[in-house]
Structures are given as structure tokens and as C-alpha cells.
Design an enzyme around this catalytic site. Structure first.
Site, PDB file in Angstrom:
ATOM      1  N   GLU A 274       0.844  -1.198   0.000  1.00  0.00           N
ATOM      2  CA  GLU A 274       0.000   0.000   0.000  1.00  0.00           C
ATOM      3  C   GLU A 274       0.883   1.252   0.000  1.00  0.00           C
ATOM      4  O   GLU A 274       1.832   1.342   0.779  1.00  0.00           O
ATOM      5  CB  GLU A 274      -0.883   0.036   1.262  1.00  0.00           C
ATOM      6  CG  GLU A 274      -1.993  -0.968   1.274  1.00  0.00           C
ATOM      7  CD  GLU A 274      -2.905  -0.763   2.487  1.00  0.00           C
ATOM      8  OE1 GLU A 274      -2.555   0.066   3.344  1.00  0.00           O
ATOM      9  OE2 GLU A 274      -3.950  -1.451   2.575  1.00  0.00           O
ATOM     10  N   ARG A 291      -1.713 -11.058   2.304  1.00  0.00           N
ATOM     11  CA  ARG A 291      -2.854 -11.942   2.027  1.00  0.00           C
ATOM     12  C   ARG A 291      -3.477 -11.555   0.683  1.00  0.00           C
ATOM     13  O   ARG A 291      -3.118 -10.539   0.101  1.00  0.00           O
ATOM     14  CB  ARG A 291      -3.906 -11.783   3.121  1.00  0.00           C
ATOM     15  CG  ARG A 291      -4.333 -10.330   3.266  1.00  0.00           C
ATOM     16  CD  ARG A 291      -5.508 -10.096   4.166  1.00  0.00           C
ATOM     17  NE  ARG A 291      -5.556  -8.718   4.620  1.00  0.00           N
ATOM     18  CZ  ARG A 291      -5.956  -7.690   3.865  1.00  0.00           C
ATOM     19  NH1 ARG A 291      -6.330  -7.904   2.614  1.00  0.00           N
ATOM     20  NH2 ARG A 291      -5.946  -6.461   4.318  1.00  0.00           N
ATOM     21  N   VAL A 294      -9.638  -8.263  -0.864  1.00  0.00           N
ATOM     22  CA  VAL A 294     -11.048  -8.271  -1.305  1.00  0.00           C
ATOM     23  C   VAL A 294     -11.107  -7.874  -2.779  1.00  0.00           C
ATOM     24  O   VAL A 294     -11.783  -8.495  -3.591  1.00  0.00           O
ATOM     25  CB  VAL A 294     -11.891  -7.280  -0.471  1.00  0.00           C
ATOM     26  CG1 VAL A 294     -13.272  -7.094  -1.074  1.00  0.00           C
ATOM     27  CG2 VAL A 294     -11.974  -7.734   0.979  1.00  0.00           C
TER      28      VAL A 294
END
Ligand code: MV4
Length: 448
Positions: A274, A291, A294
């Protein structure tokens, strides 16, 4: 390759992973709570086992119950999805101890990147740009002096936080000590770790993240960016790729930094770096998510790569077949998260029975969900009930396609935020792509 995988998750992502396994000829084991007995993932899996009552701590976060099912059913691997145990290093370590492959990075990497202060130090040492700031605050007076030097506003962040938890924005010097003490106390009670660090708070920034794929043979490839700036209270609402305001040379440099970050920590499997992107086009490392995200379908559309299948292949020791020069980012993808909440009533969660449902279709319209007609949405879990994702070669067409799909979507029986998303897509700041992380809060002030 694995012959049987346990999916340690629920909802739309459990369905997504089961579908990937079905396409790969891998048998699937679902786990579910008593409240999820009628859930779609239970029905779609080859085998399914109830692991406890509704509360997360007694079911989907119950590590030993999940491992017991994996061992008893002869699973070679566990896919954690996102949220829940997906970034819990203890769970990943327990899988390793039980000789079950955790589909994700090594647990030591999860632990290291889970300490956001440690992650920031690591990236800084590797030459990845970080926001001007101070590592772990051990001396509040010295930190206050530093804050005065870099200038207010500053942001105090919990090392064990992330995703918006354990952060405090400090606008004025007189609020500094209190902010540090409360952030640290909250982090201590929430995460068992009160360590906090400090950064210059960047206003008018975009949240741009880079998708990384790293196999176990040392290949690290970046699959481009996602603009996740349309957020409400640190909950992403709309994500898209590419980021409209990202210049090609900045994209190239940000992708290079993302690959460098992953290589520096010995990353394997799927991960996301990010960044914050300011109005001058400068970017800064924010945190690393270890991970599947979404919003992964956005990347799947613009690259044509099924990232969930590649997670499973990489965990099975298969080399990622694409080199960086093979990655072609083409067209535009937009995702709207569909939440069962009442956007006109302070986003109060809305559970209950789906009385009637119609899912939009047509070229490049995808709806990832676990709800179905007559399904009863339980009150215990996250309010996201689906993700609407569209793709088109041109962004204007993708926006129109999303607006049409949102209008076609019918979910009767619960309130959803679909209308709000349609209204956001019509805003000039969305159309020209200049919206920042603070846009939605301002927009909602007048939204009725
Ligand atoms: C920041 C920032 C501005 N300046 N750090 C949000 C949660 C985690 N990803 C870190 N976040 C931010 N860190 C500095 N130095 C802006 C965000 C941010 C944000 C902050 C408050 C409320 C909503 C936000 C949404 C996206 C990013």
C-alpha cells in the site's frame, strides 16, 4: 499439486476459492459456524464441517478446530482467504508444524510485516520511500520536538494496527501527548502491543496499492495498481485499476519499489504493497498486506490472470509462468462493494431474508457473492454481501457499465449501498479520477 484444500473462511471469498479449486480438480473442505449452516460455501464444498457457534472466536478464529478438520479430512493445504486468520502468524506457524501448507507467505514474514513500524524501517532501509516520520516512540518529549520540526498535522500509528485501526491524527501541538498516550493504550488493549510510531500526516492523498505475485523460485512480479481511495471510515467502497492520475513513469517506479519491497522481505505468494500518492505525484510506503485482498478481481480483469489459482499453484511449488515483461495492463476495471447496510440511516447493518434477487449480467459484468434468493443474512459477520466488478477498454465505458449494472442489481429484503455507489460514480471527482481518501466523508455530509 494438492488433492484436497480446506478453506478457512466464509462468504463470497470462500465461494471464490472453492470455484478456483473446482476448476483445478482439487477437492474442497469447508468449515462453518452454526449460524452458517445454510451458507453457500457449505453447499458448494465437497465436504463441510461445523466447527462451532456463531461467534468468530468460537468458530472461524478457532485455530485448533480448523486444523483438526484439515488433519481429519486429509487436506494438504489451507487457504485462509482474507481477514480472519489470513494474517495471523501463529495460525500459519501451526499449519507448518502440522505439515499442512498455509497458502500464503511464511509465518515469519506475516509477523514481520504485521509490525507496521518494523515494516516501515525495513522499507526505508531498502530504499523504498516512506513518509517523513519517527520510528517507535520511546521518548514522548523527543517525539513532540520531532513533530514540531516536521510540522502538524502528524499521525500516530500503532505498530500492531493497520487497515485504519490504532491511528490518531494530531492537528495541534497541544494535543500531541494525549494522542500518543491514548493511541498506545488503545493498541495495548486491542492488540496486546502498545508500540506506536509517528509520521507527517499527508492530506489530499490517494491510497494506491500494488499487487505482487512471488513464487518459491525467487520470481517476483507486479501485476499493477489499484486505486482504493474511495473509502468510508477506512472501509474501501469502490476500487479501480488503473489509477487515472498515476503517470506512466511514476507507475513504473512504484512497481519497481513494490517488487523491491517483496524481495527485501523474502516474500512468497500473493501480497499487496500500500502506498500514499500525493498531489505532486510523489508516493510513500504505507504498509504491506500479506494476504489475498477483497479487491483482487479488479487486477484479474486488467491482467487476465486468475490470482487465486496462482496462489494455490505457488503454494504447491509451481513457478509463476509470467515474467514482468509479459504483464500487459489493459483497459479499466471497477469494483463496487455491496454491503447490507442502510446508507440513508447512518449505515446501520441490515440483515434478514433475501426475498427476491436479480443479478446483472452482460459482457464483463461479474458479481462475486454468497447470497441467494431466500437466504437469511446472519447478524454476526461483516456486512459485505457481494462485489460487483466490471471491465471495459475505456474508463468512461466501464463507469457506464457499472452504473447500468448497479441499476439492474435487485436485492429485495435488505437495504444495500448500491444506490450510493451509483451516485458516487456520477460525481465529477470520480469521473476525472482526482478523488482522494477524504472525498467520501465530505460527499456524505450532504448526502440524503
Ligand atoms: C496515512 C495517511 C496520511 N498520511 N499516513 C489509513 C489506514 C492505514 N492504511 C494508514 N492510513 C493512512 N495513513 C500518513 N502519514 C492516510 C491514511 C489513510 C486514511 C487515514 C485516515 C482515514 C482514512 C484513510 C483512508 C486511507 C488512507
Amino acid at each position: 499439486m494438492f488433492s484436497k484444500i480446506l478453506i478457512a473462511n466464509r462468504g463470497e471469498i470462500a465461494v471464490r476459492i472453492i470455484r478456483a479449486c473446482n476448476e483445478m480438480g482439487i477437492r474442497t473442505v469447508a468449515v462453518y459456524s452454526e449460524a452458517d449452516a445454510q451458507a453457500l460455501h457449505v453447499n458448494l464444498a465437497d465436504e463441510s464441517y461445523c466447527i462451532g457457534p456463531a461467534l468468530l472466536k468460537d468458530s472461524y478464529l478457532n485455530m485448533t478446530a480448523i486444523i483438526d478438520v484439515a488433519i481429519a479430512t486429509g487436506c494438504q493445504a489451507i487457504h485462509p482467504g482474507y481477514g480472519l486468520l489470513s494474517e495471523n502468524p501463529r495460525f500459519a506457524e501451526l499449519c507448518e508444524k502440522c505439515n499442512i501448507k498455509f497458502i500464503g507467505p511464511h509465518w515469519s514474514v506475516i509477523a514481520r510485516m504485521g509490525d507496521k513500524d518494523e515494516a516501515r524501517r525495513t522499507m526505508k532501509a531498502a530504499g523504498v520511500p516512506v513518509v517523513p516520520g519517527l520510528d517507535e516512540i520511546t521518548d514522548v518529549a523527543a517525539a513532540k520536538k520531532f513533530a514540531a520540526e516536521i510540522g502538524y498535522p502528524v499521525i500516530v500509528k500503532a505498530a500492531a494496527g493497520g487497515g485504519g485501526r490504532g491511528i490518531r491524527i494530531v492537528w495541534k501541538e497541544e494535543d500531541f501527548e494525549t494522542a500518543v498516550q491514548t493511541a498506545s493504550a488503545e493498541a495495548q488493549s486491542a492488540f496486546g502491543n502498545g508500540k506506536v510510531y509517528l509520521e507527517k500526516y499527508l492530506t489530499d492523498v490517494k491510497h494506491v496499492e500494488m499487487q505482487i505475485v512471488a513464487d518459491e523460485q525467487g520470481n517476483v512480479v507486479c501485476l499493477g495498481e489499484r486505486d482504493c481511495s474511495m473509502q468510508r471510515k477506512n472501509q474501501k467502497l469502490i476500487e479501480e485499476s488503473p489509477c487515472v492520475v498515476l503517470k506512466p513513469e511514476t507507475r513504473e517506479e512504484m512497481m519497481r519499489c513494490a517488487v523491491l519491497a517483496a524481495k527485501t522481505v523474502g516474500y512468497t505468494n500473493l501480497g499487496t504493497i500500500e502506498f500514499l500518492l500525493d498531489k505532486q505525484g510523489k508516493f510513500y510506503f504505507m504498509e504491506m498486506n500479506t494476504r489475498l485482498q477483497v479487491e483482487h478481481p479488479v487486477t484479474e480483469y486488467v491482467t487476465g490472470i486468475d490470482v487465486v489459482k496462482w496462489q494455490i499453484r505457488i503454494a504447491a511449488g509451481i513457478e509463476f509462468i509470467y515474467k514482468q515483461e509479459d504483464i500487459r495492463l489493459r483497459g479499466c476495471a471497477i469494483e463496487c462493494r455491496i454491503n447490507s447496510e442502510d446508507a440513508r440511516n447512518n449505515f446501520r447493518p441490515s440483515c434478514g431474508q433475501i426475498r427476491f434477487m436479480h443479478i446483472p449480467g452482460g459482457p464483463w459484468v461479474r458479481f462475486d457473492t454468497a447470497i441467494y434468493q431466500d437466504y437469511v443474512i446472519p447478524p454476526y459477520y461483516d456486512s459485505m454481501i457481494g462485489k460487483l466488478i466490471v471491465y471495459a477498454r475505456e474508463r468512461t465505458e466501464a463507469i457506464r457499465k457499472m452504473q447500468a449494472a448497479l441499476c439492474e442489481l435487485v436485492i429485495d429484503g435488505v437495504h444495500t449501498n448500491a444506490e450510493l455507489s451509483g451516485d458516487i460514480l456520477a460525481q465529477p471527482e470520480f469521473k476525472d479520477g482526482t478523488y482522494c481518501t477524504n472525498f467520501l466523508e465530505k460527499f456524505l455530509k450532504d448526502y440524503r
